[in-house]
Design an enzyme around this catalytic site. Structure first.
Site, short mmCIF file in Angstrom:
data_model
loop_
_atom_site.label_atom_id
_atom_site.label_comp_id
_atom_site.label_asym_id
_atom_site.label_seq_id
_atom_site.Cartn_x
_atom_site.Cartn_y
_atom_site.Cartn_z
N CYS A 46 -16.51 25.17 -18.91
CA CYS A 46 -16.89 24.94 -17.78
C CYS A 46 -17.95 25.99 -17.37
O CYS A 46 -17.86 26.99 -17.59
CB CYS A 46 -15.84 24.72 -16.57
SG CYS A 46 -16.25 24.51 -15.01
N SER A 48 -17.71 27.17 -14.52
CA SER A 48 -17.25 28.36 -13.72
C SER A 48 -16.97 29.39 -14.62
O SER A 48 -16.89 30.58 -14.28
CB SER A 48 -16.14 27.84 -12.93
OG SER A 48 -16.63 26.61 -12.24
N HIS A 51 -20.08 31.45 -14.79
CA HIS A 51 -20.54 32.23 -13.77
C HIS A 51 -19.90 33.66 -13.83
O HIS A 51 -20.37 34.63 -13.39
CB HIS A 51 -19.84 31.51 -12.62
CG HIS A 51 -20.73 30.26 -12.23
ND1 HIS A 51 -21.95 30.03 -12.31
CD2 HIS A 51 -20.34 29.28 -11.37
CE1 HIS A 51 -22.34 28.78 -12.00
NE2 HIS A 51 -21.29 28.41 -11.42
N HIS A 68 -10.03 27.51 -17.99
CA HIS A 68 -9.40 26.87 -16.83
C HIS A 68 -9.17 25.38 -17.04
O HIS A 68 -8.94 24.62 -16.02
CB HIS A 68 -9.79 27.39 -15.34
CG HIS A 68 -11.11 27.01 -15.24
ND1 HIS A 68 -12.38 27.49 -15.49
CD2 HIS A 68 -11.59 25.81 -14.53
CE1 HIS A 68 -13.34 26.84 -15.39
NE2 HIS A 68 -13.12 25.77 -14.60
N CYS A 175 -10.07 20.17 -15.09
CA CYS A 175 -11.20 20.73 -14.14
C CYS A 175 -12.49 19.70 -13.94
O CYS A 175 -12.39 18.86 -12.89
CB CYS A 175 -11.77 22.02 -14.49
SG CYS A 175 -13.08 22.69 -13.33
P1 NAI Z 1 -23.61 22.41 -15.68
O1 NAI Z 1 -24.57 23.62 -16.05
O2 NAI Z 1 -22.94 21.84 -17.00
O3 NAI Z 1 -24.42 21.37 -14.86
C1 NAI Z 1 -25.57 21.84 -13.86
C2 NAI Z 1 -26.58 20.88 -13.97
O4 NAI Z 1 -27.45 21.27 -12.91
C3 NAI Z 1 -27.75 21.15 -15.26
O5 NAI Z 1 -27.54 19.57 -15.90
C4 NAI Z 1 -28.85 21.75 -14.79
O6 NAI Z 1 -29.80 21.23 -15.50
C5 NAI Z 1 -28.88 21.22 -13.45
N1 NAI Z 1 -29.82 21.86 -12.66
C6 NAI Z 1 -29.87 23.39 -12.51
N2 NAI Z 1 -30.79 23.81 -11.57
C7 NAI Z 1 -31.12 22.71 -11.06
C8 NAI Z 1 -32.00 22.40 -9.92
N3 NAI Z 1 -32.54 23.65 -9.21
N4 NAI Z 1 -32.25 21.19 -9.53
C9 NAI Z 1 -31.75 20.08 -10.04
N5 NAI Z 1 -30.90 20.26 -11.10
C10 NAI Z 1 -30.30 21.44 -11.65
O7 NAI Z 1 -22.32 22.77 -14.90
P2 NAI Z 1 -20.92 22.19 -14.49
O8 NAI Z 1 -19.83 22.61 -15.47
O9 NAI Z 1 -21.28 20.51 -14.37
O10 NAI Z 1 -20.67 22.69 -13.10
C11 NAI Z 1 -21.35 22.38 -12.07
C12 NAI Z 1 -21.06 23.17 -10.95
O11 NAI Z 1 -19.78 23.14 -10.14
C13 NAI Z 1 -20.93 24.97 -11.33
O12 NAI Z 1 -21.60 25.68 -10.24
C14 NAI Z 1 -19.69 25.21 -11.36
O13 NAI Z 1 -18.91 26.43 -11.13
C15 NAI Z 1 -19.19 24.13 -10.30
N6 NAI Z 1 -17.49 23.92 -10.43
C16 NAI Z 1 -17.00 23.69 -8.72
C17 NAI Z 1 -15.57 23.20 -8.97
C18 NAI Z 1 -14.98 23.06 -7.68
O14 NAI Z 1 -13.82 22.93 -7.71
N7 NAI Z 1 -15.69 23.11 -6.56
C19 NAI Z 1 -14.72 23.24 -10.21
C20 NAI Z 1 -15.77 23.09 -11.57
C21 NAI Z 1 -17.26 23.50 -11.29
ZN ZN Z 2 -14.24 24.32 -14.13
#
Ligand code: NAI
Ligand code: ZN
Length: 375
Positions: A46, A48, A51, A68, A175
Site C-alpha cells: 500500500c 502508506s 510513505h 499492513h 487495507c
Molecule cells: P497510489 O499511489 O496507488 O494512488 C495515488 C494516485 O494518485 C495515483 O494514481 C497518482 O497518479 C494520483 N495522483 C498523485 N498526485 C496527484 C494529483 N496531484 N492530482 C491527481 N492525482 C494524483 O496510493 P494508494 O495505495 O491508492 O493510497 C492512496 C492514499 O491513501 C495514500 O496517501 C495512502 O497513504 C492513503 N491511505 C489511507 C488510509 C486510511 O485509512 N485513510 C489507508 C490506506 C491508504
Molecule cells: Zn494501507
C-alpha cells in the site's frame, strides 16, 4: 510443533527512509498473553508503506517490518486468547478494536484508543517486540507487520474470517479495499442518484469508486494526473475521467461545471493537501461533503476559507473507511464470498517476498494498482 518455540524465518527489513528493503533471517518469539502468532500467506503493498520509505511518515523507528495489508493463518496463540485457534484464517487489523474504549463504545467512531497510527510506537501493546534480527529488536508497523513469513499480533488486532476465503485476494480487505469502499458507504454515505468525484485512482481511490457505484451514484468522476489509470477506473464504474493537467482553470471549477454547481461527494485519495483543498471546493457550496482519505506528510496543513464551510459544506475524514475492524472485516469477507463486490480489478501484479523492492518500484512509477506478494 512450533508452538511455544522461537520461529526462524525470512522477513523484509526496512532499515531507514530512502533505503531498499533487504530480506533477512529473523527470529519470531512465541506470542505472550492475549497475542497471536500468524503465518502470513499473502500481503499487498500500500502507498502508506511507501510513505515510511519516502520519509513522508517521519517519526518511524528502524529497523522495522512494514506491511499492513495481509492475510494469514494462526500458528499459535498466547495465554487467555479465547476466540482464535491454530489453523484459523485471519486478517491483521491496523485499526484495533478493543471494544471498551470511548471510540469503540461509540457507534459513530471506528477508532480505538489502543491504535498505533502516529505518533508511532512501533511495538505491541506491552511495549515490546517479538522480532529480532542479527541480535537486535525489530520494530512493528501499524500493529501489523506483514512483510514477513510470521508475525505476532495483539488479539484485538486480528479478525477471524471464513475458512474458505482466498487469502491471496482478501488480503486487500486488510487495507486498500475496505478503506476506499467504506469511505464511500460509511463516511460519506453516498446516496443513490448523487454525484461523486474521486481524486487519485490508486488502489484506495478505485475502491472508493466501487463503493460509489454500489451506493447507486449517478455520476462518478475519476481525477488523476496519470491518464493510464482511466481505463481501469471506467471499467470499475467511473462515468468520466479527467486529468487536471489538461485544463487551464482550477480543477474544482471544471468539476463544478460538470456537476450543476458542485458535487455531492468528493474524496481525496492521494495525501496531497493542495488536492484536499480542491476536493473541498469541488463540492456543492450548500450541500457537499468532502472526505479526506489520503495520508498527508506529518507537517502539511490544509487551508480553508471559513466562508466556504459556512454555506453548508462538510469536511470529514476516516481511517480504514470507518469500519469497526474486528466486527466488520469478517462481514466484508462474507460479502466478498457472496460476490457483492470483486477484488480482481485491483490486483495488477503478483510476486514474492524476495522481489518486494520491485513491487514498490511498480507503485512509485504508477504502473501497478496492487502487487500481491505470496509469502
Ligand atoms: P497510489 O499511489 O496507488 O494512488 C495515488 C494516485 O494518485 C495515483 O494514481 C497518482 O497518479 C494520483 N495522483 C498523485 N498526485 C496527484 C494529483 N496531484 N492530482 C491527481 N492525482 C494524483 O496510493 P494508494 O495505495 O491508492 O493510497 C492512496 C492514499 O491513501 C495514500 O496517501 C495512502 O497513504 C492513503 N491511505 C489511507 C488510509 C486510511 O485509512 N485513510 C489507508 C490506506 C491508504
Ligand atoms: Zn494501507
Amino acid at each position: 510443533a512450533t508452538a511455544g518455540k522461537v520461529i526462524n524465518c525470512k522477513a523484509a527489513i526496512a532499515w531507514g527512509p530512502k533505503q531498499p528493503l533487504t530480506i533477512e533471517d529473523i527470529e519470531v518469539a512465541p506470542p505472550k498473553a492475549h497475542e497471536v502468532r500468524v503465518k502470513i500467506v499473502a500481503t499487498g503493498i500500500c502507498r502508506s508503506d511507501d510513505h515510511v520509505l519516502s520519509g513522508a511518515i517521519s517519526d518511524m523507528k528502524f529497523p522495522a517490518i512494514l506491511g499492513h495489508e495481509g492475510a494469514g493463518i494462526v500458528e499459535s496463540v498466547g495465554e487467555g486468547v479465547k476466540n482464535l485457534k491454530p489453523g484459523d484464517k485471519v486478517i491483521p487489523l491496523f485499526v484495533p478494536q478493543c471494544g471498551e474504549c470511548r471510540c469503540c463504545t461509540n457507534s459513530r467512531s471506528n477508532l480505538c484508543d489502543k491504535h498505533d497510527i502516529g505518533p508511532y510506537i512501533g511495538l505491541l501493546l506491552d511495549r515490546t517486540s517479538r522480532f529480532t534480527c542479527k541480535g537486535k529488536p525489530v520494530y512493528n508497523f501499524l500493529s501489523t507487520s506483514t512483510f514477513t513469513e510470521y508475525t505476532v499480533l495483539d488479539e484485538i488486532c486480528v479478525a477471524k474470517i471464513d475458512d474458505n476465503a482466498p487469502l491471496e485476494k482478501v488480503c486487500l480487505i486488510g487495507c486498500g479495499f475496505s478503506t476506499g469502499y467504506g469511505s464511500a458507504v460509511n463516511t460519506a454515505k453516498v446516496e443513490p442518484g448523487s454525484s461523486c468525484a474521486v481524486f487519485g485512482l490508486g488502489g484506495v481511490g478505485l475502491s472508493v469508486l466501487i463503493g460509489c457505484k454500489v451506493a447507486g451514484a449517478a455520476k462518478i468522476i475519476g481525477v488523476d494526473t496519470n491518464p493510464d489509470k482511466f481505463a481501469k477506473a471506467k471499467e470499475l464504474g467511473a462515468t468520466d475521467c479527467i486529468n487536471p493537467n489538461d485544463y487551464k482553470e482550477p480543477i474544482h471549477e471544471v468539476l463544478a461545471k460538470m456537476s450543476d454547481g458542485g458535487l455531492d461527494y468528493t474524496f481525496e485519495c492521494i495525501g496531497n493537501t493542495k488536492v484536499m483543498e480542491s476536493a473541498l471546493l469541488a463540492t456543492h457550496f450548500g450541500c457537499g461533503t468532502s472526505v479526506i482519505v489520503g495520508l498527508a506528510p506529518a507537517s502539511a496543513r490544509v487551508s480553508v476559507d471559513p466562508m466556504e464551510m459556512l454555506t453548508g459544506r462538510t469536511l470529514k475524514g476516516a481511517l480504514f473507511g470507518g469500519w469497526k475492524s474486528r466486527d466488520d472485516v469478517p462481514k466484508l469477507v462474507a460479502d466478498f464470498m457472496a460476490k457483492k463486490f470483486n477484488l480482481d480489478g485491483l490486483i495488477t501484479h503478483r510476486s514474492t517476498l524476495d522481489k518486494i523492492n520491485e513491487g514498490f518500484d511498480l507503485l512509485r512509477k504508477g504502473d501497478s494498482i496492487r502487487t500481491i506478494l505470496q509469502i
